[in-house]
Enzyme design. Structure first.
Site, short mmCIF file in Angstrom:
data_model
loop_
_atom_site.label_atom_id
_atom_site.label_comp_id
_atom_site.label_asym_id
_atom_site.label_seq_id
_atom_site.Cartn_x
_atom_site.Cartn_y
_atom_site.Cartn_z
N CYS A 261 0.84 -1.20 0.00
CA CYS A 261 0.00 0.00 0.00
C CYS A 261 0.88 1.25 0.00
CB CYS A 261 -0.91 -0.01 1.24
SG CYS A 261 -2.08 1.37 1.22
N CYS B 90 -19.97 -4.76 2.08
CA CYS B 90 -19.20 -3.62 2.58
C CYS B 90 -17.84 -3.67 1.89
CB CYS B 90 -19.02 -3.75 4.09
SG CYS B 90 -17.93 -2.49 4.80
N ARG C 271 -18.86 -1.40 16.69
CA ARG C 271 -18.22 -2.71 16.47
C ARG C 271 -16.95 -2.87 17.29
NH1 ARG C 271 -17.65 -2.99 11.06
NH2 ARG C 271 -19.81 -3.65 11.07
N CYS D 253 0.15 -0.23 10.29
CA CYS D 253 -0.39 -1.21 9.34
C CYS D 253 0.64 -2.16 8.74
CB CYS D 253 -1.14 -0.47 8.22
SG CYS D 253 -1.99 -1.61 7.13
N CYS E 250 -19.56 3.46 7.35
CA CYS E 250 -18.90 2.73 8.44
C CYS E 250 -17.61 3.49 8.72
CB CYS E 250 -18.61 1.30 7.99
SG CYS E 250 -17.60 0.38 9.17
N1 SAM Z 1 -6.85 0.40 3.21
C1 SAM Z 1 -8.13 0.83 3.60
C2 SAM Z 1 -8.10 2.07 4.45
O1 SAM Z 1 -7.15 2.27 5.19
O2 SAM Z 1 -9.06 2.83 4.39
C3 SAM Z 1 -8.92 -0.22 4.32
C4 SAM Z 1 -8.32 -1.20 5.22
S1 SAM Z 1 -7.62 -0.62 6.73
C5 SAM Z 1 -6.88 -2.08 7.20
C6 SAM Z 1 -9.01 -0.30 7.78
C7 SAM Z 1 -8.75 0.07 9.22
O3 SAM Z 1 -8.26 -1.05 9.92
C8 SAM Z 1 -7.75 1.16 9.50
O4 SAM Z 1 -8.28 2.42 9.29
C9 SAM Z 1 -7.45 0.90 10.98
O5 SAM Z 1 -8.36 1.60 11.80
C10 SAM Z 1 -7.65 -0.60 11.10
N2 SAM Z 1 -6.35 -1.29 11.25
C11 SAM Z 1 -5.41 -1.46 10.29
N3 SAM Z 1 -4.34 -2.09 10.79
C12 SAM Z 1 -4.59 -2.31 12.09
C13 SAM Z 1 -3.85 -2.90 13.16
N4 SAM Z 1 -2.63 -3.35 13.00
N5 SAM Z 1 -4.43 -2.97 14.37
C14 SAM Z 1 -5.69 -2.50 14.56
N6 SAM Z 1 -6.42 -1.92 13.60
C15 SAM Z 1 -5.88 -1.82 12.38
FE1 SF4 Z 2 -2.94 1.14 3.34
FE2 SF4 Z 2 -2.98 -0.05 5.70
FE3 SF4 Z 2 -3.27 2.58 5.59
FE4 SF4 Z 2 -5.27 0.96 4.69
S1 SF4 Z 2 -4.53 1.15 6.80
S2 SF4 Z 2 -4.41 2.79 3.68
S3 SF4 Z 2 -4.04 -0.73 3.88
S4 SF4 Z 2 -1.43 1.42 4.97
#
Ligand code: SAM
Ligand code: SF4
Ligand code: DTB
Length: 363
Positions: A58, A133, A265, A65, A193
């Site tokens: 990404c 979703c 959630r 992340c 959401c």
């Molecule tokens: N890439 C898209 C975005 O960021 O909009 C969607 C997926 S992203 C994984 C969605 C959400 O998951 C993030 O905004 C964050 O709140 C949560 N998330 C991601 N990585 C995480 C982690 N390691 N621990 C807890 N929540 C996480």
């Molecule tokens: Fe990319 Fe992870 Fe950020 Fe979603 S949360 S935009 S997958 S880096």
């Protein structure tokens, strides 16, 4: 306007949110339970299943992340999954009792060549009778309308934290861009959401700021995921300090009070919580979770364990809403419950809620 509707407010001040957080724990939970019971069946939980349809590499730099291309997290990167494979996963999710299938892609925004394939996934999964979703990053107006047209029910895009702390966590996408995407989604008629993530090293004031932002959106998000950081080796937050679970529970309770009609959630981080902590989180007003042993790239509690937990707590999964014209007879409903039995969900549903569900369908 009814008394309950008067509780829906979009003009929260930071001081008011802070005052809720500052309540004695028992008082806060009691208030949250009262609000929860005024709007929801307190023993019913909405179940979503997650799937990462495009993993890793990404371009965004979200410091928590596993999928950010900015950090070396040893994650296997994958291209967009084939439509048929995604639909197969959705069928499995439906059989396991989920009502919503959530597909996530690690993109800044949906690429031109892949977007039509995501639209096709939405169409086919919607046709299975599941709620759909997706979370694909930033959206423009045209993309939002195309998703709505394909039958999308929910779009997930989190604010993650307060506007003040946000730049310490993400620098490649602005808070304003996130709000703009949420506004396109809302204008297209898709359910919103939007939630956040705790345990990033943020302060109480940042948690207050996040909830104040969410509750002051022109309309409350229909779904508010609250994630607990899952620490990922190789990311800047791999050694982040543990957040006190009582603070997480407080945050859920405050979200419930401020956004009474939203599904709150309990999202990522459940493997770091024992059953008792999760029970308190349900008590605080959480009424939705991710089911299945994997979230996107990290693990989630084992399905059997969740079923046992529901059973021990007398919690049962929400069924799809049925319209008056296709109300199921009691016999059909029993058959459905029986089928679910074979897929684990059932124990909880059959023991705790048969009567309730029948009553609802007949209402
Ligand atoms: N890439 C898209 C975005 O960021 O909009 C969607 C997926 S992203 C994984 C969605 C959400 O998951 C993030 O905004 C964050 O709140 C949560 N998330 C991601 N990585 C995480 C982690 N390691 N621990 C807890 N929540 C996480
Ligand atoms: Fe990319 Fe992870 Fe950020 Fe979603 S949360 S935009 S997958 S880096
Ligand atoms: C959300 O708020 N949480 C989900 C979903 N929206 C897409 C994602 C949780 C991801 C947890 C870390 C992982 O498994 O990679």
């Amino acid at each position: 306007m009814s008394n309950l509707d008067k509780q829906i407010r979009n003009n929260w001040t930071v001081e008011q949110t802070e005052a809720l957080f500052a309540l004695p724990f028992n008082d806060l939970l009691f208030q949250a339970q009262q609000v929860h019971r005024a709007h929801f069946d307190p023993n019913r939980i909405q179940i979503s299943v997650l799937l990462s349809i495009k993993t890793g590499a990404c371009p965004e730099d979200c410091k928590y992340c596993s999928q950010s291309g900015h950090y070396n997290t040893n994650l296997k990167k994958e291209k967009l999954m084939q439509v048929q494979k995604v639909v197969e996963k959705a069928k499995q999710a439906k059989a396991s009792g989920a009502t919503r299938f959530c597909m996530a892609a690690a993109w800044k925004h949906p690429p031109k060549k892949d977007f039509p394939l995501v639209l096709e996934m939405v169409r086919q999964i919607k046709a299975l009778g599941l709620e759909t979703c997706v979370t694909l990053g930033t959206l423009n107006e045209e993309q939002s309308l195309a998703l709505k047209e394909a039958g999308l029910d929910f779009y997930n895009h989190n604010l993650d934290t307060s506007p003040e702390f946000y730049n310490s966590i993400i620098t490649t996408r602005t808070y304003a861009e996130r709000l703009q995407t949420l506004s396109h989604v809302r204008d297209a008629g898709i359910n919103v959401c939007a939630g956040g993530i705790l345990g990033l090293g943020e302060s109480r004031r940042d948690r207050v700021g996040l909830l104040t932002q969410l509750a002051n959106l022109p309309e409350h998000p229909e779904s508010v995921p609250i994630n607990m950081l899952v620490r990922i080796a190789g990311t800047p937050l791999e050694n982040a300090e543990d957040l006190d679970l009582f603070e997480f529970i407080r945050c859920v309770a405050v979200a419930r009070i401020m956004m009474p009609k939203s599904y709150v959630r309990l999202a990522a981080g459940r493997t770091q919580m024992n059953d008792q902590a999760q029970a308190l989180i349900f008590m605080a007003g959480a009424n939705s979770l991710f089911y299945g042993d994997t979230l996107l790239t990290t693990s989630n509690p084992d399905e059997h364990h969740d079923i046992q937990l529901f059973k021990r707590l007398g919690i049962y999964p929400e069924m799809m809403e049925t319209s008056k014209s296709d109300i199921q007879t009691e016999a059909e409903l029993q058959e459905k419950i029986q089928q679910q039995h074979q897929h684990l969900f059932t124990d909880a549903a059959a023991t705790c809620s048969t009567e309730n569900m029948v009553a609802e369908q007949e209402a």
